[in-house]
Each structure stands twice: as C-alpha cells, then as structure tokens.
Design a protein around this motif. Structure first.
Motif, mmCIF file in Angstrom:
data_model
loop_
_atom_site.group_PDB
_atom_site.id
_atom_site.type_symbol
_atom_site.label_atom_id
_atom_site.label_comp_id
_atom_site.label_asym_id
_atom_site.label_seq_id
_atom_site.Cartn_x
_atom_site.Cartn_y
_atom_site.Cartn_z
ATOM 1 N N GLY A 1 -7.713 4.602 -0.891
ATOM 2 C CA GLY A 1 -7.831 6.036 -1.133
ATOM 3 C C GLY A 1 -7.118 6.542 -2.370
ATOM 4 O O GLY A 1 -7.325 7.680 -2.774
ATOM 5 N N ASP A 2 -6.241 5.718 -2.978
ATOM 6 C CA ASP A 2 -5.502 6.228 -4.128
ATOM 7 C C ASP A 2 -4.955 5.090 -4.993
ATOM 8 O O ASP A 2 -4.142 4.291 -4.533
ATOM 9 C CB ASP A 2 -4.339 7.109 -3.656
ATOM 10 C CG ASP A 2 -3.841 8.032 -4.758
ATOM 11 O OD1 ASP A 2 -4.006 7.692 -5.948
ATOM 12 O OD2 ASP A 2 -3.285 9.091 -4.429
ATOM 13 N N GLU A 3 -5.407 5.066 -6.235
ATOM 14 C CA GLU A 3 -4.967 4.023 -7.169
ATOM 15 C C GLU A 3 -3.454 4.022 -7.362
ATOM 16 O O GLU A 3 -2.863 3.020 -7.763
ATOM 17 C CB GLU A 3 -5.677 4.241 -8.519
ATOM 18 C CG GLU A 3 -5.475 3.101 -9.483
ATOM 19 C CD GLU A 3 -6.255 3.275 -10.799
ATOM 20 O OE1 GLU A 3 -7.381 3.809 -10.764
ATOM 21 O OE2 GLU A 3 -5.720 2.867 -11.844
ATOM 22 N N ILE A 4 -2.828 5.166 -7.064
ATOM 23 C CA ILE A 4 -1.375 5.294 -7.235
ATOM 24 C C ILE A 4 -0.603 4.264 -6.396
ATOM 25 O O ILE A 4 0.542 3.936 -6.700
ATOM 26 C CB ILE A 4 -0.927 6.746 -6.863
ATOM 27 C CG1 ILE A 4 0.441 7.094 -7.452
ATOM 28 C CG2 ILE A 4 -0.897 6.975 -5.363
ATOM 29 C CD1 ILE A 4 0.365 7.654 -8.835
ATOM 30 N N ALA A 5 -1.268 3.755 -5.341
ATOM 31 C CA ALA A 5 -0.600 2.789 -4.456
ATOM 32 C C ALA A 5 -0.710 1.355 -4.965
ATOM 33 O O ALA A 5 -0.255 0.421 -4.295
ATOM 34 C CB ALA A 5 -1.166 2.896 -3.046
ATOM 35 N N ALA A 6 -1.275 1.166 -6.162
ATOM 36 C CA ALA A 6 -1.416 -0.191 -6.714
ATOM 37 C C ALA A 6 -0.059 -0.889 -6.820
ATOM 38 O O ALA A 6 0.042 -2.105 -6.626
ATOM 39 C CB ALA A 6 -2.095 -0.133 -8.085
ATOM 40 N N ASN A 7 0.985 -0.121 -7.107
ATOM 41 C CA ASN A 7 2.317 -0.738 -7.227
ATOM 42 C C ASN A 7 2.767 -1.383 -5.909
ATOM 43 O O ASN A 7 3.398 -2.438 -5.920
ATOM 44 C CB ASN A 7 3.357 0.274 -7.740
ATOM 45 C CG ASN A 7 3.520 1.496 -6.850
ATOM 46 O OD1 ASN A 7 2.677 1.783 -5.999
ATOM 47 N ND2 ASN A 7 4.608 2.236 -7.042
ATOM 48 N N MET A 8 2.435 -0.755 -4.788
ATOM 49 C CA MET A 8 2.864 -1.321 -3.497
ATOM 50 C C MET A 8 1.968 -2.486 -3.064
ATOM 51 O O MET A 8 2.437 -3.427 -2.420
ATOM 52 C CB MET A 8 2.903 -0.237 -2.406
ATOM 53 C CG MET A 8 3.995 0.795 -2.624
ATOM 54 S SD MET A 8 5.682 0.072 -2.687
ATOM 55 C CE MET A 8 6.239 0.659 -4.279
ATOM 56 N N VAL A 9 0.672 -2.448 -3.437
ATOM 57 C CA VAL A 9 -0.184 -3.619 -3.220
ATOM 58 C C VAL A 9 0.417 -4.801 -3.986
ATOM 59 O O VAL A 9 0.594 -5.903 -3.446
ATOM 60 C CB VAL A 9 -1.633 -3.352 -3.714
ATOM 61 C CG1 VAL A 9 -2.481 -4.618 -3.580
ATOM 62 C CG2 VAL A 9 -2.274 -2.193 -2.950
ATOM 63 N N ALA A 10 0.745 -4.549 -5.252
ATOM 64 C CA ALA A 10 1.314 -5.602 -6.097
ATOM 65 C C ALA A 10 2.624 -6.127 -5.510
ATOM 66 O O ALA A 10 2.861 -7.340 -5.464
ATOM 67 C CB ALA A 10 1.548 -5.066 -7.513
ATOM 68 N N LEU A 11 3.453 -5.218 -5.019
ATOM 69 C CA LEU A 11 4.739 -5.632 -4.440
ATOM 70 C C LEU A 11 4.517 -6.529 -3.218
ATOM 71 O O LEU A 11 5.204 -7.543 -3.044
ATOM 72 C CB LEU A 11 5.561 -4.386 -4.056
ATOM 73 C CG LEU A 11 6.979 -4.626 -3.565
ATOM 74 C CD1 LEU A 11 7.816 -5.324 -4.632
ATOM 75 C CD2 LEU A 11 7.649 -3.318 -3.151
ATOM 76 N N GLY A 12 3.529 -6.176 -2.391
ATOM 77 C CA GLY A 12 3.201 -7.018 -1.233
ATOM 78 C C GLY A 12 2.805 -8.420 -1.663
ATOM 79 O O GLY A 12 3.256 -9.417 -1.092
ATOM 80 N N SER A 13 1.982 -8.516 -2.703
ATOM 81 C CA SER A 13 1.543 -9.831 -3.184
ATOM 82 C C SER A 13 2.712 -10.620 -3.780
ATOM 83 O O SER A 13 2.849 -11.825 -3.539
ATOM 84 C CB SER A 13 0.443 -9.670 -4.239
ATOM 85 O OG SER A 13 -0.679 -9.017 -3.681
ATOM 86 N N VAL A 14 3.549 -9.940 -4.556
ATOM 87 C CA VAL A 14 4.722 -10.598 -5.156
ATOM 88 C C VAL A 14 5.617 -11.187 -4.069
ATOM 89 O O VAL A 14 6.086 -12.332 -4.167
ATOM 90 C CB VAL A 14 5.515 -9.590 -6.025
ATOM 91 C CG1 VAL A 14 6.924 -10.095 -6.326
ATOM 92 C CG2 VAL A 14 4.763 -9.306 -7.322
ATOM 93 N N ILE A 15 5.824 -10.428 -3.023
ATOM 94 C CA ILE A 15 6.735 -10.880 -1.964
ATOM 95 C C ILE A 15 6.092 -11.952 -1.097
ATOM 96 O O ILE A 15 6.739 -12.926 -0.699
ATOM 97 C CB ILE A 15 7.238 -9.655 -1.165
ATOM 98 C CG1 ILE A 15 8.249 -8.933 -2.053
ATOM 99 C CG2 ILE A 15 7.840 -10.068 0.177
ATOM 100 C CD1 ILE A 15 8.607 -7.573 -1.609
ATOM 101 N N ALA A 16 4.779 -11.814 -0.838
ATOM 102 C CA ALA A 16 4.095 -12.851 -0.066
ATOM 103 C C ALA A 16 4.108 -14.181 -0.811
ATOM 104 O O ALA A 16 4.281 -15.242 -0.216
ATOM 105 C CB ALA A 16 2.661 -12.412 0.233
ATOM 106 N N LEU A 17 3.927 -14.137 -2.112
ATOM 107 C CA LEU A 17 3.869 -15.371 -2.904
ATOM 108 C C LEU A 17 5.236 -15.991 -3.135
ATOM 109 O O LEU A 17 5.366 -17.206 -3.225
ATOM 110 C CB LEU A 17 3.210 -15.093 -4.263
ATOM 111 C CG LEU A 17 1.687 -15.146 -4.278
ATOM 112 C CD1 LEU A 17 1.147 -14.515 -5.548
ATOM 113 C CD2 LEU A 17 1.195 -16.582 -4.162
ATOM 114 N N SER A 18 6.255 -15.166 -3.274
ATOM 115 C CA SER A 18 7.575 -15.686 -3.666
ATOM 116 C C SER A 18 8.532 -15.840 -2.492
ATOM 117 O O SER A 18 9.440 -16.671 -2.542
ATOM 118 C CB SER A 18 8.216 -14.754 -4.699
ATOM 119 O OG SER A 18 8.532 -13.502 -4.111
ATOM 120 N N GLY A 19 8.362 -15.027 -1.469
ATOM 121 C CA GLY A 19 9.341 -15.037 -0.373
ATOM 122 C C GLY A 19 10.738 -14.633 -0.812
ATOM 123 O O GLY A 19 11.723 -14.958 -0.158
#
Lengths: 193, 193
Positions: free
Chosen positions: A123-141
């Motif tokens: 619903g909002d491109e503004i949340a791209a930063n939190m999508v990215a943060l989820g991926s960063v944390i899932a990949l790196s632990g």
C-alpha cells in the motif's frame, strides 16, 4: 550471535527512502541484543537527489573504527547507490540489490529482491526501508527480529506501525521465497565490478 | 558560515534524552545550508542508563575523518556525560553544561545553562534536547536557525512540534540572557580538568 565480529552493514539508496530510520532501528535492536553499536549517517548537499548511505557497525566489544570500510552486508535500493557503493564487499559478504535496478543496469553476484514492488503491494512505497531491513536481517542474522520489532514500536509513529511491521515480515519472507542459488561473494572485496 | 572548517559538535547526555534526534536535526539543517555532514551515534549495552553521545561533523568540503575527536562545541546534559566527555575540547571551544550537573559536581570553564528546568517550565522535560539545540546553535552559529526550524517540521510529530519549536527558541534566548562573562576555552584541549 554475530556472523563475524565486528560486523559491518551498509544500507544505501536515495534521500527520502528512510535509510536513516532503517539504520537507527538496526542499531538500537543491536544494542538491545547486548552489542556495542555505532551508526553513521553521511549527508551531502546532493543527498536528497543522489546516493545516500547509512552504516552500522555491530560488535561484542568496544568499536575502535566506527566507519564501515568494507561492508559484510550491502544493500542498494537505487541505481545511483549501486553505482556508487555496489562494488565494495567483504569476502563472503552479502550484496542485496533492488530488482528495479536490474532494468537499467547489469547486476551480478547479488541477491536481487523486489523490495519496492513489495512495499507498493502493501500500500505504500514508503515502507520499502522496512522490507529491506527484513531481508537484511533474514540474510545476515545480525540482530534479533524480536528486538527489531520492539524498536519499531518505539521509533515509528502509531499510524504507520502496522504497515511497517508487515513490511518487515514481508522482507523476511522475500528471502525465504527467493532463488537460493545466490552465493555470497566468494572472491572478496570488489568482486563483480 | 562555519566558525571553523571542519566544525565538530558533540552532544552528550543519557539515553532517552533525545540526543540522537538533536544530532539528526543539526545534521540535516547543515545539509540544507549546503554543507557536507556526517552524524554518528554510539550505543553501548548500557546506553539507556549510562552516558551516550551524538556527534556531528560539518564541512564545506568532503569529510575525511567522520568521527569527532576533539569537539569545538561540547554539550553535557548529565553528570555521567560530563564526567565521561566533559574534559575534551578544542582551543576556543565552547562547553555547555546543564545547570543541574553543578549541584553535585564542580564545573569550571563552561557556559552553565538551566536546560532541563527550561524544558520543564514549557511543560515537558522531553523538550530539553531542543532547548539544548537552540543554545548550541546560538553559541556556535554553526547552522542556520531557519533550516533547523524547517527540519523540525519534517522530523518531529505534529503533536509535539509546537512544544519543540518553543523549546528551541527558549534555548536561543537562554544564551542571550545568560552571564556573558563565560570565555570559550582559551587553553586548548583538555583544559579545566
């Protein structure tokens, strides 16, 4: 448990994408994990338009060199940030690149993720930063998801909290659903360029 | 116009006092002034209770050393931060210390300001960071007040904006009303300790 100590994360994109907030949430989650953390934000007069970055160093001990030199995790959300920062990565480092970058630029040796498209679908491109943060944390632990969620509650306005939490979860899922044939940079810094 | 280039500012206090937000607003105002800026935040596992700091380096050129080594302006909002960071200051540097620190600690060679009392009089101690920011900017002239106000509008929740703007203005007034017999550190770094 950090994959490496110190562990260096560089988030890059453009001004207005919330890279700073993602860095702060990552840093404060690391502090809640009991780590020493230094978060650094660089601004230039062109930062609103050009490439901007937010860096986080995590360590179990005191941090002697607070600036990220060679990142262990690198995120590039835009072409400009990919061109400027995309080439520097540690051996076995993880490079995450927004899928839209690949439309105009050849991207190799990277985990390509539809971060912006995922945020738009919520619903909002503004949340791209939190999508990215989820991926960063899932990949790196690098830090615990629980402490990220708790920090989001402290740092994000109530009206946006639900959207941002869903975006974070989607970012984690993006990684588990993506093509796992991606290999972390086996050749050391500067590979792929 | 920066009093010195690069110009180093260290804001210190305890976790929860909004030192990070003050640093970010200072940094983004500097960017709007057309400067290069690096803002660094250090967190330790004890940061919520112990001394924490937020550092900003401002420059007309690219910033080679993003970490503040010897500050040109130093703010200490608590005894712990005064004990930990209070002793390091550049020649002709400006040391600003919260008045409550003087109840328990002898403080010399500093501009003593009732930052916390001023915020309380406005209705909420939480605004102490913006009172402090007003004093820092009035004393140093490092960035423009207009750009601070504009950044506050971008960074502070609407419900708190009025309080924070008034706090900022009060911080500026504190300086003009205070005892101007204070002399900036004439003896160079480490004086007064």
């Amino acid at each position: 448990m950090l994959p490496k100590d110190p562990f260096n994360i560089r988030l890059s994109g453009r001004g207005g994408q919330g890279i700073l907030l993602a860095g702060i949430i990552l840093a404060e989650a690391g502090m809640k994990d009991g780590l020493n953390v230094v978060q650094t934000q660089s601004y230039g007069p062109q930062a609103r338009l050009g490439a901007s970055k937010s860096e986080v160093v995590l360590s179990g001990s005191e941090i002697a060199f607070p600036e990220v030199d060679i990142p262990d995790v690198l995120l590039c959300l835009t072409i400009d940030s990919y061109v400027k920062y995309g080439g520097t990565l540690s051996k076995d480092g993880i490079r995450i690149v927004e899928k839209m970058v690949t439309i105009e630029e050849e991207v190799e040796d990277a985990m390509i993720l539809p971060v912006i498209e995922t945020a738009r679908a919520l619903g909002d491109e503004i949340a791209a930063n939190m999508v990215a943060l989820g991926s960063v944390i899932a990949l790196s632990g690098a830090v615990s998801k629980e402490h990220v969620m708790r920090t989001m509650e402290e740092r994000i306005k109530p009206d946006y909290l639900e959207l941002n939490k869903r975006a974070f979860q989607k970012g984690i899922q993006l990684v588990s659903q993506s093509d796992m044939s991606y290999q972390a940079n086996p050749d050391g810094a500067k590979s792929g360029f």
